[in-house]
Design a protein around this motif. Sequence first.
Motif, PDB file in Angstrom:
ATOM      1  N   GLY A 114     -14.665  37.830  15.969  1.00 38.07           N
ATOM      2  CA  GLY A 114     -14.089  37.860  17.308  1.00 38.07           C
ATOM      3  C   GLY A 114     -14.039  36.501  17.979  1.00 38.07           C
ATOM      4  N   THR A 115     -14.215  35.440  17.212  1.00 36.11           N
ATOM      5  CA  THR A 115     -14.201  34.091  17.793  1.00 36.11           C
ATOM      6  C   THR A 115     -12.878  33.391  17.488  1.00 36.11           C
ATOM      7  N   GLU A 116     -12.577  32.406  18.335  1.00 40.34           N
ATOM      8  CA  GLU A 116     -11.374  31.604  18.119  1.00 40.34           C
ATOM      9  C   GLU A 116     -11.622  30.568  17.033  1.00 40.34           C
ATOM     10  N   LYS A 117     -10.617  30.345  16.215  1.00 42.50           N
ATOM     11  CA  LYS A 117     -10.683  29.319  15.181  1.00 42.50           C
ATOM     12  C   LYS A 117      -9.544  28.344  15.433  1.00 42.50           C
ATOM     13  N   LYS A 118      -9.830  27.042  15.350  1.00 40.35           N
ATOM     14  CA  LYS A 118      -8.811  26.021  15.592  1.00 40.35           C
ATOM     15  C   LYS A 118      -8.568  25.233  14.312  1.00 40.35           C
ATOM     16  N   SER A 119      -7.304  25.098  13.957  1.00 37.70           N
ATOM     17  CA  SER A 119      -6.907  24.321  12.787  1.00 37.70           C
ATOM     18  C   SER A 119      -6.040  23.159  13.258  1.00 37.70           C
ATOM     19  N   SER A 120      -6.432  21.925  12.911  1.00 40.95           N
ATOM     20  CA  SER A 120      -5.676  20.743  13.321  1.00 40.95           C
ATOM     21  C   SER A 120      -4.430  20.554  12.470  1.00 40.95           C
ATOM     22  N   VAL A 121      -3.345  20.134  13.121  1.00 40.74           N
ATOM     23  CA  VAL A 121      -2.072  19.866  12.462  1.00 40.74           C
ATOM     24  C   VAL A 121      -1.513  18.567  13.031  1.00 40.74           C
ATOM     25  N   LEU A 122      -0.912  17.739  12.146  1.00 35.27           N
ATOM     26  CA  LEU A 122      -0.268  16.500  12.584  1.00 35.27           C
ATOM     27  C   LEU A 122       1.246  16.639  12.463  1.00 35.27           C
ATOM     28  N   THR A 123       1.944  16.243  13.517  1.00 36.41           N
ATOM     29  CA  THR A 123       3.403  16.247  13.534  1.00 36.41           C
ATOM     30  C   THR A 123       3.870  14.895  14.042  1.00 36.41           C
ATOM     31  N   LEU A 124       4.875  14.335  13.382  1.00 35.02           N
ATOM     32  CA  LEU A 124       5.466  13.073  13.811  1.00 35.02           C
ATOM     33  C   LEU A 124       6.698  13.398  14.642  1.00 35.02           C
ATOM     34  N   VAL A 125       6.813  12.754  15.811  1.00 39.98           N
ATOM     35  CA  VAL A 125       7.929  13.014  16.717  1.00 39.98           C
ATOM     36  C   VAL A 125       8.638  11.699  17.006  1.00 39.98           C
ATOM     37  N   GLN A 126       9.954  11.692  16.803  1.00 38.78           N
ATOM     38  CA  GLN A 126      10.756  10.510  17.119  1.00 38.78           C
ATOM     39  C   GLN A 126      11.212  10.636  18.566  1.00 38.78           C
ATOM     40  N   ALA A 127      11.032   9.552  19.326  1.00 44.14           N
ATOM     41  CA  ALA A 127      11.423   9.573  20.739  1.00 44.14           C
ATOM     42  C   ALA A 127      11.516   8.150  21.268  1.00 44.14           C
TER      43      ALA A 127
ATOM     44  N   ALA B 218       0.842  -1.201   0.000  1.00 48.35           N
ATOM     45  CA  ALA B 218       0.000   0.000   0.000  1.00 48.35           C
ATOM     46  C   ALA B 218       0.874   1.246   0.000  1.00 48.35           C
ATOM     47  N   VAL B 219       0.381   2.290  -0.651  1.00 45.61           N
ATOM     48  CA  VAL B 219       1.015   3.604  -0.619  1.00 45.61           C
ATOM     49  C   VAL B 219      -0.117   4.606  -0.448  1.00 45.61           C
ATOM     50  N   LYS B 220      -0.029   5.432   0.604  1.00 41.09           N
ATOM     51  CA  LYS B 220      -1.068   6.448   0.792  1.00 41.09           C
ATOM     52  C   LYS B 220      -0.450   7.748   1.285  1.00 41.09           C
ATOM     53  N   LYS B 221      -1.053   8.843   0.876  1.00 38.46           N
ATOM     54  CA  LYS B 221      -0.620  10.171   1.294  1.00 38.46           C
ATOM     55  C   LYS B 221      -0.990  10.375   2.753  1.00 38.46           C
ATOM     56  N   THR B 222      -0.135  11.083   3.482  1.00 35.70           N
ATOM     57  CA  THR B 222      -0.451  11.417   4.867  1.00 35.70           C
ATOM     58  C   THR B 222      -0.654  12.927   4.984  1.00 35.70           C
ATOM     59  N   LYS B 223      -1.150  13.349   6.124  1.00 33.35           N
ATOM     60  CA  LYS B 223      -1.352  14.775   6.376  1.00 33.35           C
ATOM     61  C   LYS B 223      -0.322  15.300   7.371  1.00 33.35           C
ATOM     62  N   ILE B 224       0.818  14.637   7.446  1.00 35.10           N
ATOM     63  CA  ILE B 224       1.870  15.046   8.378  1.00 35.10           C
ATOM     64  C   ILE B 224       2.508  16.337   7.872  1.00 35.10           C
ATOM     65  N   ALA B 225       2.505  17.347   8.723  1.00 36.96           N
ATOM     66  CA  ALA B 225       3.037  18.648   8.333  1.00 36.96           C
ATOM     67  C   ALA B 225       4.534  18.761   8.605  1.00 36.96           C
ATOM     68  N   GLU B 226       4.999  18.078   9.661  1.00 41.76           N
ATOM     69  CA  GLU B 226       6.383  18.241  10.069  1.00 41.76           C
ATOM     70  C   GLU B 226       6.825  17.016  10.865  1.00 41.76           C
ATOM     71  N   ILE B 227       8.145  16.780  10.881  1.00 45.57           N
ATOM     72  CA  ILE B 227       8.704  15.691  11.675  1.00 45.57           C
ATOM     73  C   ILE B 227       9.820  16.252  12.538  1.00 45.57           C
ATOM     74  N   PHE B 228       9.766  15.920  13.839  1.00 49.09           N
ATOM     75  CA  PHE B 228      10.831  16.296  14.765  1.00 49.09           C
ATOM     76  C   PHE B 228      11.635  15.032  15.057  1.00 49.09           C
ATOM     77  N   TYR B 229      12.922  15.056  14.687  1.00 52.81           N
ATOM     78  CA  TYR B 229      13.778  13.883  14.830  1.00 52.81           C
ATOM     79  C   TYR B 229      14.529  13.894  16.153  1.00 52.81           C
ATOM     80  N   ASP B 230      14.820  12.698  16.655  1.00 53.46           N
ATOM     81  CA  ASP B 230      15.649  12.501  17.838  1.00 53.46           C
ATOM     82  C   ASP B 230      16.380  11.181  17.619  1.00 53.46           C
ATOM     83  N   ASP B 231      17.672  11.255  17.337  1.00 52.55           N
ATOM     84  CA  ASP B 231      18.442  10.056  17.004  1.00 52.55           C
ATOM     85  C   ASP B 231      18.470   9.016  18.118  1.00 52.55           C
TER      86      ASP B 231
END
Length: 152
Positions: free
Chosen positions: A90-103, A57-70
């Motif tokens: 005058g209202t708050e707006k929330k936008s979802s973001v996905l980030t992958l973190v290595q740990a 399988a190959v599929k697109k992800t919605k990951i915006a950024e990756i934080f690496y930790d060796d």
Amino acid sequence: MALWFECKIRYDRMQENGAVKKVNEPYLVDALSFTEAEARIIEAITPYISGEFSVSAVKKTKIAEIFYDDTGDKYYMVKYNIITLDEKTGTEKKSSVLTLVQAADFALALENFNNGMQGTMADFEIVSIAETPIMDVFPMSYDSQSSPAPAE
């Protein structure tokens, strides 16, 4: 900005007890298209898997950024909301973001995420942090061998 594809590799793995088990493991690849993602994962995985394997399988992800930790051997998906103010209403707006973190563990994933977000000017709130089954990440390498020929 990177475009991340999740590629699943299906192959026979030798278990500790000597039995052979068919596994389907996900990997992340930075590519421009589905075709390039498949070609890059085949090239990256070939030295590590003996015997036959297939890209199941190959599929697109919605990951915006990756934080690496060796020092980390796991990947955690952090979903967070960026909070902005709509000036008209005058209202708050929330936008979802996905980030992958290595740990190495959950606590370090949170710490690595917070360290990666230190320079961010926008307000954000963490919605969830979850360990993923991703085995490895293959970012684009921009060496002289893999770069496209200059346009004429």
